[in-house]
Enzyme design. Structure first.
Site, PDB file in Angstrom:
ATOM      1  N   HIS A  14      -1.670  -0.964 -40.159  1.00  0.00           N
ATOM      2  CA  HIS A  14      -0.308  -0.458 -39.911  1.00  0.00           C
ATOM      3  C   HIS A  14      -0.309   0.381 -38.632  1.00  0.00           C
ATOM      4  O   HIS A  14      -1.141   1.274 -38.491  1.00  0.00           O
ATOM      5  CB  HIS A  14       0.163   0.394 -41.094  1.00  0.00           C
ATOM      6  CG  HIS A  14       0.241  -0.390 -42.368  1.00  0.00           C
ATOM      7  ND1 HIS A  14       1.400  -0.991 -42.795  1.00  0.00           N
ATOM      8  CD2 HIS A  14      -0.704  -0.705 -43.285  1.00  0.00           C
ATOM      9  CE1 HIS A  14       1.170  -1.630 -43.928  1.00  0.00           C
ATOM     10  NE2 HIS A  14      -0.103  -1.477 -44.254  1.00  0.00           N
ATOM     11  N   ARG A  16       2.983   1.286 -37.172  1.00  0.00           N
ATOM     12  CA  ARG A  16       4.287   1.969 -37.090  1.00  0.00           C
ATOM     13  C   ARG A  16       4.970   1.729 -35.735  1.00  0.00           C
ATOM     14  O   ARG A  16       4.817   0.694 -35.136  1.00  0.00           O
ATOM     15  CB  ARG A  16       4.137   3.477 -37.352  1.00  0.00           C
ATOM     16  CG  ARG A  16       3.261   3.847 -38.540  1.00  0.00           C
ATOM     17  CD  ARG A  16       3.852   3.438 -39.860  1.00  0.00           C
ATOM     18  NE  ARG A  16       3.125   4.050 -40.952  1.00  0.00           N
ATOM     19  CZ  ARG A  16       2.833   3.425 -42.090  1.00  0.00           C
ATOM     20  NH1 ARG A  16       3.195   2.189 -42.319  1.00  0.00           N
ATOM     21  NH2 ARG A  16       2.178   4.052 -43.029  1.00  0.00           N
ATOM     22  N   ASN A  41       6.046  -3.479 -41.956  1.00  0.00           N
ATOM     23  CA  ASN A  41       6.883  -2.518 -42.711  1.00  0.00           C
ATOM     24  C   ASN A  41       7.226  -1.296 -41.853  1.00  0.00           C
ATOM     25  O   ASN A  41       7.043  -0.149 -42.250  1.00  0.00           O
ATOM     26  CB  ASN A  41       6.209  -2.101 -44.027  1.00  0.00           C
ATOM     27  CG  ASN A  41       4.877  -1.407 -43.842  1.00  0.00           C
ATOM     28  OD1 ASN A  41       4.225  -1.563 -42.808  1.00  0.00           O
ATOM     29  ND2 ASN A  41       4.460  -0.641 -44.827  1.00  0.00           N
ATOM     30  N   LYS A 106       4.813 -11.755 -44.862  1.00  0.00           N
ATOM     31  CA  LYS A 106       4.297 -10.752 -45.801  1.00  0.00           C
ATOM     32  C   LYS A 106       5.216 -10.581 -46.994  1.00  0.00           C
ATOM     33  O   LYS A 106       6.410 -10.305 -46.842  1.00  0.00           O
ATOM     34  CB  LYS A 106       4.158  -9.408 -45.074  1.00  0.00           C
ATOM     35  CG  LYS A 106       3.735  -8.227 -45.953  1.00  0.00           C
ATOM     36  CD  LYS A 106       2.271  -8.325 -46.389  1.00  0.00           C
ATOM     37  CE  LYS A 106       1.914  -7.229 -47.382  1.00  0.00           C
ATOM     38  NZ  LYS A 106       1.301  -6.072 -46.786  1.00  0.00           N
ATOM     39  N   ASP A 259      -6.216  -1.987 -43.955  1.00  0.00           N
ATOM     40  CA  ASP A 259      -4.985  -1.372 -44.459  1.00  0.00           C
ATOM     41  C   ASP A 259      -4.848   0.058 -43.925  1.00  0.00           C
ATOM     42  O   ASP A 259      -4.199   0.897 -44.550  1.00  0.00           O
ATOM     43  CB  ASP A 259      -4.936  -1.382 -45.992  1.00  0.00           C
ATOM     44  CG  ASP A 259      -3.507  -1.256 -46.502  1.00  0.00           C
ATOM     45  OD1 ASP A 259      -2.564  -1.321 -45.695  1.00  0.00           O
ATOM     46  OD2 ASP A 259      -3.343  -1.074 -47.728  1.00  0.00           O
ATOM     47  N   HIS A 263      -0.276   8.007 -41.842  1.00  0.00           N
ATOM     48  CA  HIS A 263       0.853   8.810 -42.339  1.00  0.00           C
ATOM     49  C   HIS A 263       0.811  10.193 -41.686  1.00  0.00           C
ATOM     50  O   HIS A 263      -0.197  10.892 -41.795  1.00  0.00           O
ATOM     51  CB  HIS A 263       0.782   8.955 -43.861  1.00  0.00           C
ATOM     52  CG  HIS A 263       1.210   7.721 -44.578  1.00  0.00           C
ATOM     53  ND1 HIS A 263       2.534   7.411 -44.799  1.00  0.00           N
ATOM     54  CD2 HIS A 263       0.495   6.699 -45.104  1.00  0.00           C
ATOM     55  CE1 HIS A 263       2.616   6.257 -45.437  1.00  0.00           C
ATOM     56  NE2 HIS A 263       1.393   5.794 -45.629  1.00  0.00           N
ATOM     57  N   ALA A 273       2.758  10.087 -49.986  1.00  0.00           N
ATOM     58  CA  ALA A 273       2.894   8.826 -49.253  1.00  0.00           C
ATOM     59  C   ALA A 273       1.625   8.000 -49.455  1.00  0.00           C
ATOM     60  O   ALA A 273       0.516   8.532 -49.387  1.00  0.00           O
ATOM     61  CB  ALA A 273       3.104   9.111 -47.770  1.00  0.00           C
TER      62      ALA A 273
HETATM   63  C1  NCD Z   1       0.823   0.992 -46.666  1.00  0.00           C
HETATM   64  C2  NCD Z   1       1.612   1.802 -45.619  1.00  0.00           C
HETATM   65  O1  NCD Z   1       1.390   3.003 -45.533  1.00  0.00           O
HETATM   66  O2  NCD Z   1       2.409   1.221 -44.873  1.00  0.00           O
HETATM   67  N1  NCD Z   1       0.368   1.868 -47.696  1.00  0.00           N
HETATM   68  C3  NCD Z   1      -0.662   1.685 -48.537  1.00  0.00           C
HETATM   69  O3  NCD Z   1      -0.822   2.453 -49.491  1.00  0.00           O
HETATM   70  N2  NCD Z   1      -1.517   0.710 -48.374  1.00  0.00           N
HETATM   71  C4  NCD Z   1       1.651  -0.100 -47.210  1.00  0.00           C
HETATM   72  C5  NCD Z   1       0.857  -1.041 -48.034  1.00  0.00           C
HETATM   73  O4  NCD Z   1       0.089  -1.852 -47.493  1.00  0.00           O
HETATM   74  O5  NCD Z   1       0.945  -0.965 -49.269  1.00  0.00           O
HETATM   75 ZN    ZN Z   2      -0.870  -2.388 -45.906  1.00  0.00          ZN
END
Ligand code: NCD
Ligand code: ZN
Length: 360
Positions: A14, A16, A41, A106, A259, A263, A273
């Site tokens: 991710h 962002r 996302n 996804k 992954d 955050h 989160a």
């Molecule tokens: C991911 C995120 O922070 O965007 N969070 C997570 O716990 N893995 C989203 C996701 O892949 O579930």
């Molecule tokens: Zn993820």
């Protein structure tokens, strides 16, 4: 002990948006990553392939440009999946493939994880022709495999959990109905999921994160180590052992996808989160996990550097990096405005067992 590897690919991460984007990309560069699959996302989510962004949705085309402008042009592969919603159509899949921009889609369980509220139940895409179009065009399905809408013991209990149910009830049906559909089971956390992937045909593969190979729910709960809070949750030791067994098996279906999720605020007004940040440190953590089974260089290289590219259909990197079994430290990532705490900070064993060197 020191090994040289081709640079690796993070096939689930991710990044962002906004001013922090260059910092997040740099942290992937720092860990010798040659390419990324950047999850859709974002806010707003990436639910269209081509054209300009709007307030409601972003497009793969424009997000790719944003990533490249923030430094990702130095990667040799960038994949941005299309976020599936009830508005996704088979035509979007076909046109997206023709444009060359669409490689994967996804599935997010509605309200199941960070920014997943735009997802529709998985049956939607089995019925409306979207999975059929993906199967026909070779577009890969990235699955966040948890049953949505569960609570209490059904969500996480002694005799099962949301992922367990999803890999018993949902994914086998999709695979049976669309045996040619390529499915990447993302961040698997259970023995049930690992067993499903192992016995399915070669169109099914899985990513495994470092945290799910190294930690269990006990590590999360003792001292409430909320930086380890991610979804799907870390599970019990039987599950962790099954994941490790799959990862070290040499089976080409299992590969790296961290992954990593930066955050800026783990604490929310009513909870935590979900997502662990492993920028800078993921290969070191994967090496630590493989070392639990006496590091086998060739098997580790397959998991980290070779199996993922093979499943996605591109070449391994022709650049290299090295990992040496020598302790190193993790430090928070500071951007102009935020501090992101990586996974091992505050854990019982914060020191990394391996050190990474670029361009060895
Ligand atoms: C991911 C995120 O922070 O965007 N969070 C997570 O716990 N893995 C989203 C996701 O892949 O579930
Ligand atoms: Zn993820």
């Amino acid at each position: 002990m020191k090994f040289t590897f081709p640079k690796w690919y993070d096939l689930h991460a991710h990044f962002r948006q906004g001013d922090n984007l260059p910092y997040y990309i740099q942290s992937h560069m720092n860990m010798a990553c040659a390419g990324i699959l950047a999850m859709p996302n974002t806010k707003p989510p990436i639910t269209r392939v081509m054209g300009s962004n709007t307030d409601q949705y972003w497009t793969i085309e424009s997000y790719l440009n944003d990533l490249k402008a923030a430094g990702a042009d130095a990667f040799d592969q960038i994949i941005v999946p299309l976020y599936l919603t009830k508005e996704t159509t088979p035509e979007m899949i076909i046109e997206g493939t023709q444009s060359g921009l669409l490689k994967s889609c996804k599935y997010y369980p509605p309200h199941g994880t960070t920014n997943s509220e735009f997802g529709a139940p998985i049956q939607t895409y089995m019925d409306n022709g979207v999975f059929a179009a993906m199967s026909d065009t070779g577009v890969i399905l990235n699955i966040h495999g948890e049953e949505h809408g569960l609570s209490g013991e059904a969500y996480f209990g002694k005799n099962g959990n949301a992922e367990d149910l999803f890999y018993k009830e949902r994914v086998p049906k999709i695979h049976e109905m669309f045996p040619n559909l390529k499915i990447a089971c993302e961040h698997i956390t259970t023995k049930t999921a690992a067993d499903f992937v192992t016995q399915a045909n070669n169109n099914v593969a899985a990513t495994i994160t470092p945290q799910h190979l190294l930690y269990t729910v006990a590590d999360l709960l003792q001292g409430l180590k909320y930086h380890l809070y991610c979804l799907p949750l870390v599970k019990f030791d039987e599950d962790r052992q099954a994941l490790l067994k799959a990862a070290v098996s040499g089976n080409k279906k299992f590969f790296a996808g961290t992954d990593s999720a930066p955050h800026t605020h783990k604490q929310t007004p009513c909870g935590c989160a979900a997502g662990c940040f492993t920028g800078d440190i993921a290969p070191q953590l994967y090496a630590e996990a493989f070392d639990l089974n006496e590091m086998n260089k060739d098997v580790f290289e397959k998991f980290l550097c070779l199996n993922g590219p093979e499943f996605y259909g591109f070449e391994k990197s022709n650049q290299s990096f090295s990992l040496e079994k020598m302790p190193s430290q993790t430090s928070p990532l500071k951007t102009k405005t935020d501090t992101i705490i990586p996974l091992t900070v505050g854990m019982e064993r914060p020191t990394l067992q391996w050190t990474l060197n670029q361009n060895d």
